[in-house]
Design an enzyme around this catalytic site. Structure first.
Site, PDB file in Angstrom:
ATOM      1  N   ASP A 127       3.984 -13.782  12.371  1.00 40.61           N
ATOM      2  CA  ASP A 127       3.676 -12.813  13.432  1.00 40.61           C
ATOM      3  C   ASP A 127       4.350 -13.108  14.778  1.00 40.61           C
ATOM      4  OD1 ASP A 127       2.086 -11.654  11.562  1.00 40.61           O
ATOM      5  OD2 ASP A 127       0.176 -12.245  12.444  1.00 40.61           O
ATOM      6  N   MET A 169       3.614  -6.280   8.494  1.00 39.98           N
ATOM      7  CA  MET A 169       2.481  -7.120   8.904  1.00 39.98           C
ATOM      8  C   MET A 169       2.452  -7.307  10.426  1.00 39.98           C
ATOM      9  SD  MET A 169       1.949 -10.058   6.054  1.00 39.98           S
ATOM     10  CE  MET A 169       0.916  -9.741   4.631  1.00 39.98           C
ATOM     11  N   LYS A 213      20.633  15.066  11.405  1.00 39.36           N
ATOM     12  CA  LYS A 213      20.483  13.643  11.079  1.00 39.36           C
ATOM     13  C   LYS A 213      19.822  13.585   9.709  1.00 39.36           C
ATOM     14  CE  LYS A 213      21.922  11.815  14.957  1.00 39.36           C
ATOM     15  NZ  LYS A 213      23.115  10.989  15.025  1.00 39.36           N
TER      16      LYS A 213
HETATM   17  O1  F6P Z   1      -1.056 -14.322   9.973  1.00 39.86           O
HETATM   18  C1  F6P Z   1       0.011 -13.935   9.228  1.00 39.86           C
HETATM   19  C2  F6P Z   1      -0.316 -12.722   8.379  1.00 39.86           C
HETATM   20  O2  F6P Z   1       0.726 -12.554   7.449  1.00 39.86           O
HETATM   21  C3  F6P Z   1      -0.566 -11.432   9.158  1.00 39.86           C
HETATM   22  O3  F6P Z   1       0.624 -10.792   9.554  1.00 39.86           O
HETATM   23  C4  F6P Z   1      -1.361 -10.640   8.159  1.00 39.86           C
HETATM   24  O4  F6P Z   1      -2.133  -9.676   8.793  1.00 39.86           O
HETATM   25  C5  F6P Z   1      -2.221 -11.691   7.523  1.00 39.86           C
HETATM   26  O5  F6P Z   1      -1.528 -12.911   7.654  1.00 39.86           O
HETATM   27  C6  F6P Z   1      -2.552 -11.456   6.086  1.00 39.86           C
HETATM   28  O6  F6P Z   1      -3.446 -12.421   5.692  1.00 39.86           O
HETATM   29  P1  F6P Z   1      -3.791 -12.781   4.187  1.00 39.86           P
HETATM   30  O7  F6P Z   1      -2.600 -13.419   3.591  1.00 39.86           O
HETATM   31  O8  F6P Z   1      -4.938 -13.691   4.287  1.00 39.86           O
HETATM   32  O9  F6P Z   1      -4.081 -11.489   3.516  1.00 39.86           O
END
Ligand code: F6P
Length: 319
Positions: A127, A169, A213
């Site tokens: 993140d 994510m 486009k």
């Molecule tokens: O913290 C990293 C992350 O990949 C986030 O981007 C995502 O929301 C979360 O972990 C997902 O968590 P889990 O793997 O526990 O589902």
């Protein structure tokens, strides 16, 4: 310092393995043993550990995930669990502890440092939301995973003149969405840091179709909305029909990029040297190109700022 404990915790991220390998090498060079705890804080509670030697880390530099396994350990927020962890570290004669993980794991690191354990954290999360490091370990590989998929989707999107909503994510952070939008030439990024105007996006899409486009890509950070919601609303507001791709956990997998292998190696070495220098309760991070220690309290108190210039760049390039 004779023996350092090591664990990986929270969501895995590509770069954990190169970092583990670097910790083991840096320690071996100083005749320090590494004792690895399995499954993050869970292993610390269950006393599930073993010595980790150079031979155990051979051939892992190009592997995603973590050979030490990982978990999210809710229990570790509580006194009982933290006391148990300290007891196990003492029983295993650990002089220090290195924790590779994201925000929640660094909170665990601070908690255990508060109980007198010598601890160094390493910022690891796709993140890129951790204060004290310009980049977190794993973010670069996740970004490359995302742009690889978006580039492919653009081929089919433009062949059928379609609009695609791609969900990436980032629960509290729009970094992956914003940077992947900029670097794939996407039309818009919807991120939690900025209030989004779906009507404006819809108008832009319609205008682009008028200009012939052939495709539209909108990247949505999971913390801002969902691809399904955005797709439904685009249809409701403007009659725009879109296709959906939710990237999910594939973003976290795969061989770490050169950037993450190097960052993991540098952070691993820096953490061991920091412990040898007698420091504790801090996190090693990449700040303006250098390995820098920031107190865990500051890391956890401050919110990583978002560069407005990047938001502006995305707006101008996407218009
Ligand atoms: O913290 C990293 C992350 O990949 C986030 O981007 C995502 O929301 C979360 O972990 C997902 O968590 P889990 O793997 O526990 O589902």
């Amino acid at each position: 310092m004779n023996r350092i404990a090591l664990l990986t915790s929270g969501g895995d991220a590509p770069g954990m393995n190169p970092c583990i390998r670097a910790v083991v090498h840096a320690a071996a060079e100083k005749n320090i043993e590494i004792i690895a705890f399995k499954r993050g804080f869970m292993g610390l509670l269950d006393n599930d550990c073993a010595l980790l030697e150079i031979k155990d880390t051979s051939g892992i530099i190009d592997h995603g995930g973590t050979i030490l396994l990982s978990s999210r350990c809710e229990e570790f927020k509580y006194d009982e669990a933290q006391k148990e962890a300290v007891k196990n570290l003492i029983a295993n004669k650990c002089d220090g502890l290195i924790i590779i993980g994201g925000d929640g794991s660094l909170r665990g690191a601070a908690a255990i440092a508060g109980r007198g354990v010598t601890v160094i954290g390493i910022p690891c999360s796709i993140d890129n939301d951790i204060f004290g490091s310009d980049m977190s370990l794993g973010t670069d590989t996740a970004l490359n995973n995302i742009i690889d998929v978006i580039d492919k989707i653009k081929d089919t999107a433009s062949s059928h003149e379609r609009t695609f909503i791609i969900e990436v994510m980032g629960r509290g952070s729009g970094y992956l969405a914003l940077i992947s939008a900029i670097t794939t030439g996407a039309e818009a990024a919807i991120i939690p840091e900025v209030t989004f105007d779906l009507e404006g996006i819809a108008a832009r899409i319609k205008e682009r179709y008028k200009r012939h486009k052939t495709s539209n890509i909108i990247v949505v950070a999971e913390g801002a909305s969902t691809a399904y919601q955005v797709s439904r609303n685009l249809s409701k507001i403007a009659g725009i029909i879109s296709k959906i791709t939710v990237l999910g956990h594939l973003q976290r997998g795969g061989s770490p990029t050169a950037f993450d292998r190097l960052l993991g190696s540098r952070l691993g070495f820096a953490a061991v040297y920091e412990l040898i220098d007698g420091n504790s309760n801090c996190m090693m991070g990449l700040v303006k190109g250098d390995m820098t220690a920031t107190p865990l309290q500051i890391v956890l108190e401050r919110r990583k700022g978002f560069d407005d210039r990047l938001i502006n760049l995305a707006k101008i390039l996407g218009s």
